[in-house]
Scaffold this active site. Structure first.
Site, PDB file in Angstrom:
ATOM      1  N   HIS A   1      -8.498  -4.430  -0.623  1.00 48.93           N
ATOM      2  CA  HIS A   1      -7.153  -3.923  -0.315  1.00 48.93           C
ATOM      3  C   HIS A   1      -6.404  -4.864   0.622  1.00 48.93           C
ATOM      4  O   HIS A   1      -5.285  -4.577   1.040  1.00 48.93           O
ATOM      5  CB  HIS A   1      -7.301  -2.529   0.319  1.00 48.93           C
ATOM      6  CG  HIS A   1      -6.059  -1.696   0.248  1.00 48.93           C
ATOM      7  ND1 HIS A   1      -5.438  -1.361  -0.930  1.00 48.93           N
ATOM      8  CD2 HIS A   1      -5.299  -1.126   1.225  1.00 48.93           C
ATOM      9  CE1 HIS A   1      -4.369  -0.619  -0.684  1.00 48.93           C
ATOM     10  NE2 HIS A   1      -4.249  -0.472   0.625  1.00 48.93           N
TER      11      HIS A   1
ATOM     12  N   SER B   1       0.827  -1.210   0.000  1.00 49.44           N
ATOM     13  CA  SER B   1       0.000   0.000   0.000  1.00 49.44           C
ATOM     14  C   SER B   1       0.866   1.267   0.000  1.00 49.44           C
ATOM     15  O   SER B   1       1.608   1.490  -0.954  1.00 49.44           O
ATOM     16  CB  SER B   1      -0.957  -0.078   1.201  1.00 49.44           C
ATOM     17  OG  SER B   1      -1.921   0.913   1.138  1.00 49.44           O
TER      18      SER B   1
ATOM     19  N   ASP C   1     -10.392  -3.537  -5.304  1.00 54.91           N
ATOM     20  CA  ASP C   1      -9.724  -2.724  -4.272  1.00 54.91           C
ATOM     21  C   ASP C   1     -10.279  -1.294  -4.320  1.00 54.91           C
ATOM     22  O   ASP C   1     -10.162  -0.624  -5.352  1.00 54.91           O
ATOM     23  CB  ASP C   1      -8.205  -2.743  -4.553  1.00 54.91           C
ATOM     24  CG  ASP C   1      -7.395  -2.108  -3.421  1.00 54.91           C
ATOM     25  OD1 ASP C   1      -7.915  -1.193  -2.760  1.00 54.91           O
ATOM     26  OD2 ASP C   1      -6.244  -2.527  -3.225  1.00 54.91           O
TER      27      ASP C   1
HETATM   28  C1  MLT Z   1      -1.366   6.069  -0.199  1.00 54.24           C
HETATM   29  O1  MLT Z   1      -1.747   7.106   0.319  1.00 54.24           O
HETATM   30  O2  MLT Z   1      -0.188   5.742  -0.327  1.00 54.24           O
HETATM   31  C2  MLT Z   1      -2.432   5.152  -0.702  1.00 54.24           C
HETATM   32  O3  MLT Z   1      -3.671   5.789  -0.687  1.00 54.24           O
HETATM   33  C3  MLT Z   1      -2.499   3.881   0.065  1.00 54.24           C
HETATM   34  C4  MLT Z   1      -2.738   4.139   1.507  1.00 54.24           C
HETATM   35  O4  MLT Z   1      -3.869   4.465   1.861  1.00 54.24           O
HETATM   36  O5  MLT Z   1      -1.798   4.044   2.256  1.00 54.24           O
END
Ligand code: MLT
Length: 200
Positions: A182, A101, A151
């Site tokens: 996710h 992520s 996701d």
């Molecule tokens: C990010 O901000 O890198 C992406 O939206 C994934 C997350 O929520 O960490």
């Protein structure tokens, strides 16, 4: 940067572990151990706090990255990994990135900024970290991507766009898809391990 280092066997790579939003340097240690029990592991905690949740770079809104901060943090992380190689005596030319992520997004940013400096990377639920007119070559850097077809954070077309960008930069990209949003699933970790064993 706050981190944890676990020494592995010589000749085995160092896996740099990059957590998702709200995680820490310990989060991906068990996954790193599953993927290669003999690798050295470097778990790193992101320097940004968003409402008390650690991250690797700032965002302006969900899915809208602060590009200036992303570039600054990408360089900071790159320099930290090089410093850690000196401190712990691992080979900086034998490093793989493993990110989930937010961690996958900064790993993607490292790849699209520095090109072929890592042995490979596993990006679990990544987005396109930055869009540029051109990218450095990744023709020596195999990349694994896993994603959820449904996701809500990383939409399928964006994952497809990232795969296209990485392939155009010369990387051989392997992908794995599931239907659990996710979430990081056991099946996904097994697919990452299979890619790692077949590739390195
Ligand atoms: C990010 O901000 O890198 C992406 O939206 C994934 C997350 O929520 O960490």
């Amino acid at each position: 940067m706050k981190h944890i280092f676990k020494q592995g066997l010589e000749q085995h790579p160092t896996l740099v572990l990059l957590h998702g939003t709200g995680g820490n340097e310990h989060d991906l240690l068990s996954i790193g151990e599953i993927i290669d029990p003999n690798a050295s592991l470097l778990g790193i905690k992101g320097n940004i706090l968003e409402n008390g949740m650690p991250r690797f770079f700032k965002r302006l809104a969900e899915g809208l990255f602060d590009e200036e901060d992303l570039r600054f943090r990408t360089e900071e992380l790159h320099d930290f990994i090089e410093e850690a190689a000196q401190t712990y005596g691992f080979d900086k030319n034998n490093v793989l990135l493993l990110g989930y992520s937010n961690g996958a997004n900064i790993a993607g940013s490292l790849l699209l900024t520095y090109g072929n400096i890592y042995q490979g990377a596993a990006l679990l639920h990544p987005m396109v970290p930055m869009r540029q007119a051109s990218y450095p070559s990744l023709n020596q850097t195999p990349i694994f991507i896993s994603a959820g077809r449904n996701d809500p954070i990383c939409a399928m077309p964006e994952t497809d766009e990232l795969i296209e960008i990485l392939e155009e930069a010369g990387s051989t990209v392997s992908s794995f898809w599931h239907d659990f949003g996710h979430r990081l699933t056991a099946e996904e970790v097994a697919a990452t391990k299979q890619w790692y064993q077949q590739t390195f």
